[in-house]
Write an enzyme that holds these catalytic residues in place. Structure first.
Site, PDB file in Angstrom:
ATOM      1  N   SER A   1     -20.930  30.043 132.780  1.00 15.89           N
ATOM      2  CA  SER A   1     -20.119  30.609 133.860  1.00 15.89           C
ATOM      3  C   SER A   1     -20.564  32.055 134.069  1.00 15.89           C
ATOM      4  O   SER A   1     -20.542  32.860 133.143  1.00 15.89           O
ATOM      5  CB  SER A   1     -18.644  30.542 133.451  1.00 15.89           C
ATOM      6  OG  SER A   1     -17.823  31.122 134.432  1.00 15.89           O
TER       7      SER A   1
ATOM      8  N   LYS B   1     -22.753  28.150 136.850  1.00 16.88           N
ATOM      9  CA  LYS B   1     -21.521  28.231 137.656  1.00 16.88           C
ATOM     10  C   LYS B   1     -21.326  29.671 138.081  1.00 16.88           C
ATOM     11  O   LYS B   1     -21.277  30.569 137.236  1.00 16.88           O
ATOM     12  CB  LYS B   1     -20.352  27.733 136.811  1.00 16.88           C
ATOM     13  CG  LYS B   1     -18.964  28.191 137.243  1.00 16.88           C
ATOM     14  CD  LYS B   1     -17.893  27.398 136.515  1.00 16.88           C
ATOM     15  CE  LYS B   1     -16.721  28.258 136.105  1.00 16.88           C
ATOM     16  NZ  LYS B   1     -15.701  27.483 135.361  1.00 16.88           N
TER      17      LYS B   1
ATOM     18  N   LYS C   1     -19.008  32.515 139.732  1.00 16.20           N
ATOM     19  CA  LYS C   1     -17.650  32.874 140.125  1.00 16.20           C
ATOM     20  C   LYS C   1     -17.732  33.435 141.540  1.00 16.20           C
ATOM     21  O   LYS C   1     -18.651  34.231 141.840  1.00 16.20           O
ATOM     22  CB  LYS C   1     -17.098  33.931 139.166  1.00 16.20           C
ATOM     23  CG  LYS C   1     -16.811  33.394 137.775  1.00 16.20           C
ATOM     24  CD  LYS C   1     -15.629  32.421 137.795  1.00 16.20           C
ATOM     25  CE  LYS C   1     -15.122  32.137 136.398  1.00 16.20           C
ATOM     26  NZ  LYS C   1     -13.945  31.235 136.433  1.00 16.20           N
TER      27      LYS C   1
ATOM     28  N   ASP D   1     -16.851  28.645 141.320  1.00 17.40           N
ATOM     29  CA  ASP D   1     -15.451  28.634 140.871  1.00 17.40           C
ATOM     30  C   ASP D   1     -14.720  29.812 141.518  1.00 17.40           C
ATOM     31  O   ASP D   1     -15.081  30.973 141.304  1.00 17.40           O
ATOM     32  CB  ASP D   1     -15.396  28.756 139.339  1.00 17.40           C
ATOM     33  CG  ASP D   1     -13.974  28.637 138.784  1.00 17.40           C
ATOM     34  OD1 ASP D   1     -13.027  28.456 139.578  1.00 17.40           O
ATOM     35  OD2 ASP D   1     -13.823  28.720 137.547  1.00 17.40           O
TER      36      ASP D   1
ATOM     37  N   GLU E   1     -14.855  24.712 142.413  1.00 13.72           N
ATOM     38  CA  GLU E   1     -13.728  24.626 141.488  1.00 13.72           C
ATOM     39  C   GLU E   1     -12.557  25.478 142.001  1.00 13.72           C
ATOM     40  O   GLU E   1     -12.744  26.656 142.331  1.00 13.72           O
ATOM     41  CB  GLU E   1     -14.218  25.136 140.124  1.00 13.72           C
ATOM     42  CG  GLU E   1     -13.275  24.958 138.961  1.00 13.72           C
ATOM     43  CD  GLU E   1     -13.911  25.468 137.655  1.00 13.72           C
ATOM     44  OE1 GLU E   1     -15.157  25.546 137.563  1.00 13.72           O
ATOM     45  OE2 GLU E   1     -13.143  25.794 136.736  1.00 13.72           O
TER      46      GLU E   1
ATOM     47  N   ASP F   1      -9.118  22.883 138.477  1.00 17.57           N
ATOM     48  CA  ASP F   1      -8.972  23.466 137.137  1.00 17.57           C
ATOM     49  C   ASP F   1      -7.483  23.806 136.981  1.00 17.57           C
ATOM     50  O   ASP F   1      -6.693  23.000 136.452  1.00 17.57           O
ATOM     51  CB  ASP F   1      -9.889  24.702 137.030  1.00 17.57           C
ATOM     52  CG  ASP F   1      -9.688  25.539 135.773  1.00 17.57           C
ATOM     53  OD1 ASP F   1      -8.780  25.263 134.989  1.00 17.57           O
ATOM     54  OD2 ASP F   1     -10.454  26.516 135.564  1.00 17.57           O
TER      55      ASP F   1
ATOM     56  N   LYS G   1      -9.342  21.450 130.442  1.00 14.96           N
ATOM     57  CA  LYS G   1      -9.239  22.521 129.442  1.00 14.96           C
ATOM     58  C   LYS G   1      -8.061  22.193 128.532  1.00 14.96           C
ATOM     59  O   LYS G   1      -6.914  22.172 128.994  1.00 14.96           O
ATOM     60  CB  LYS G   1      -8.963  23.868 130.112  1.00 14.96           C
ATOM     61  CG  LYS G   1     -10.167  24.494 130.786  1.00 14.96           C
ATOM     62  CD  LYS G   1      -9.785  25.838 131.358  1.00 14.96           C
ATOM     63  CE  LYS G   1     -10.926  26.415 132.198  1.00 14.96           C
ATOM     64  NZ  LYS G   1     -10.476  27.563 132.996  1.00 14.96           N
TER      65      LYS G   1
ATOM     66  N   GLY H   1     -13.916  26.084 129.810  1.00 16.94           N
ATOM     67  CA  GLY H   1     -13.858  27.033 128.700  1.00 16.94           C
ATOM     68  C   GLY H   1     -12.938  28.188 129.032  1.00 16.94           C
ATOM     69  O   GLY H   1     -12.634  28.435 130.204  1.00 16.94           O
TER      70      GLY H   1
HETATM   71  O1  OSB Z   1     -11.740  29.300 135.617  1.00 15.47           O
HETATM   72  O2  OSB Z   1     -13.067  28.326 134.312  1.00 15.47           O
HETATM   73  C1  OSB Z   1     -12.366  29.294 134.571  1.00 15.47           C
HETATM   74  C2  OSB Z   1     -12.802  31.987 131.917  1.00 15.47           C
HETATM   75  C3  OSB Z   1     -11.503  32.426 131.801  1.00 15.47           C
HETATM   76  C4  OSB Z   1     -10.532  31.898 132.595  1.00 15.47           C
HETATM   77  C5  OSB Z   1     -10.853  30.905 133.511  1.00 15.47           C
HETATM   78  C6  OSB Z   1     -12.146  30.429 133.614  1.00 15.47           C
HETATM   79  C7  OSB Z   1     -13.143  30.999 132.831  1.00 15.47           C
HETATM   80  C8  OSB Z   1     -14.552  30.670 132.922  1.00 15.47           C
HETATM   81  C9  OSB Z   1     -15.373  30.891 131.682  1.00 15.47           C
HETATM   82  O3  OSB Z   1     -15.089  30.324 133.929  1.00 15.47           O
HETATM   83  C10 OSB Z   1     -15.567  29.674 130.929  1.00 15.47           C
HETATM   84  C11 OSB Z   1     -16.206  29.883 129.581  1.00 15.47           C
HETATM   85  O4  OSB Z   1     -17.421  29.864 129.507  1.00 15.47           O
HETATM   86  O5  OSB Z   1     -15.480  30.016 128.568  1.00 15.47           O
HETATM   87 MG    MG Z   2     -12.111  27.510 136.596  1.00 14.46          MG
END
Ligand code: OSB
Ligand code: MG
Length: 368
Positions: free
Chosen positions: A135, A161, A163, A189, A214, A239, A263, A291
């Site tokens: 991510s 991915k 953001k 995302d 996402e 998510d 998750k 994650g």
């Molecule tokens: O939306 O997936 C998410 C991290 C913190 C809170 C939300 C998200 C995320 C990530 C990181 O995208 C995922 C990771 O590699 O732990």
């Molecule tokens: Mg997410």
């Protein structure tokens, strides 16, 4: 299983680089760990609640409060339930899935360690390593983003991915496609940063062949996601909205979730996460493991979950080094784009005592 004591422990781990999402910027991981002590073993749980309630309603101080005042008293009163009974025992307390998940994880780990059974075996996992996605946060500039992505691709990550948020969506996606080609597995995302009124803007992502988008819309906007899914070509993945197996079934029935990010913390634990995977698979909906910047404790458990057959897309189960220069367990490393599933009993990762002590900011031990 009798619970002799439960230790709550707050840790603070610096991130290797700031991680910016549409809801905020993280520079340190402020996490709550749970150690469940039973007469014949102990187990670790990791609470994925963040410092502030910006991803979901939960936050670390709130999790500590609800665990101390409402959740642990119920577990103790139940006479030390099995991990499989935790969700039922805690069900009268509304919400707080991340706090509940951490307790369930600690009891599950303790139970499986006592039985000598790895978590992956308990889950019925069918792989010994899982493909690893990464991510990538919102960057200051497109060149900076491209440098970061180039580094991750060189390390071997099999899926990127990005953001996104309004003002940082089509351009970064276009730039990554132009520089790295159409072959790389790419997804985005938004962490709820858009509204249905942005459908035209989000449709501009259609030509880039993304695996998925996402959580573009608000957590409770299932109808909006269903309508958006009709207006854009990129598959809509949920998510934040998927808070339980029932919520997953509802989202699928409404046409709001073509793909699901599972998750464990968000849904109250690994056992509910398994149910979501089953609901999705029964409906032909692909799932992948998300994650929450987990330490090696949660990261290893996520790898075990991601090794289950329903998990058909690469997850956000990256190497420990993606976030931490020094993890509290032996680091998970990338091996040809994959993360190895732990094989030891329970979650299979052990804390490194010195490192754990050094990053601990607070502890409290609670007994029945
Ligand atoms: O939306 O997936 C998410 C991290 C913190 C809170 C939300 C998200 C995320 C990530 C990181 O995208 C995922 C990771 O590699 O732990
Ligand atoms: Mg997410």
């Amino acid at each position: 299983m009798k619970l002799s004591a439960v230790e709550l422990r707050r840790i603070s781990l610096p991130l290797v680089a700031p991680f910016r999402t549409s809801f905020g910027t993280e520079t340190t991981k402020d996490a709550l760990l749970i150690r469940a002590v039973t007469p014949d073993s102990e187990g670790w749980g990791e609470c994925v609640a963040m410092d502030a309630p910006l991803y979901s309603a939960e936050y670390v101080d709130g999790a500590i409060d609800v665990i101390r005042r409402f959740l642990l008293p119920r577990l103790f009163a139940a006479g030390g339930p099995t991990a499989g009974q935790v969700a039922h025992v805690l069900e009268p307390v509304k919400g707080h899935p991340m706090a509940k998940a951490a307790l369930e994880m600690a009891l599950l780990d303790a139970e499986l360690r006592a039985a000598g059974l790895p978590l992956a075996t308990f889950f019925g996992a069918t792989r010994d390593r899982v493909p690893s996605g990464v991510s990538v946060g919102i960057h200051e500039s497109i060149p900076a983003l491209l440098d970061t992505v180039a580094g991750y691709l060189a390390e071997g990550y099999v899926r990127i991915k990005l953001k996104i948020e309004p003002g940082w969506d089509v351009e970064p996606v276009r730039a990554v496609r132009e520089r790295f080609g159409d072959e790389i597995l790419l997804q985005v995302d938004a962490n709820t940063a858009y509204t249905l009124g942005d459908a035209r803007q989000l449709a501009l992502l259609d030509p880039f062949g993304l695996l998925l988008i996402e959580q573009p819309l608000a957590e409770d906007d299932l109808r909006g996601h269903a309508e958006l899914a009709r207006r854009i070509a990129t598959p809509v993945c949920l998510d934040e909205s998927v808070t339980s197996a029932r919520a997953a079934a509802d989202a699928i029935a409404l046409g709001a979730a073509q793909i699901i990010n599972v998750k464990p913390g968000r849904v109250g634990g690994y056992l509910e996460a398994r149910k979501i995977a089953a609901v999705a698979a029964a409906n032909g909906v692909p799932v992948w493991c998300g994650g929450m910047l987990e330490t090696g404790l949660g990261r290893g458990a996520n790898a075990a979950l991601a090794a289950c057959p329903e998990f058909t897309l690469p997850g956000d189960v990256s190497a420990s080094g993606r976030f931490y220069a020094q993890d509290i367990t032996a680091p998970f490393q990338l091996e040809a784009g994959h993360i190895r599933v732990p094989t030891g009993p329970g979650i299979g990762s052990d804390v490194i005592p010195d490192v754990l002590e050094a990053c601990t900011t607070w502890t409290e031990t609670i007994r029945p």
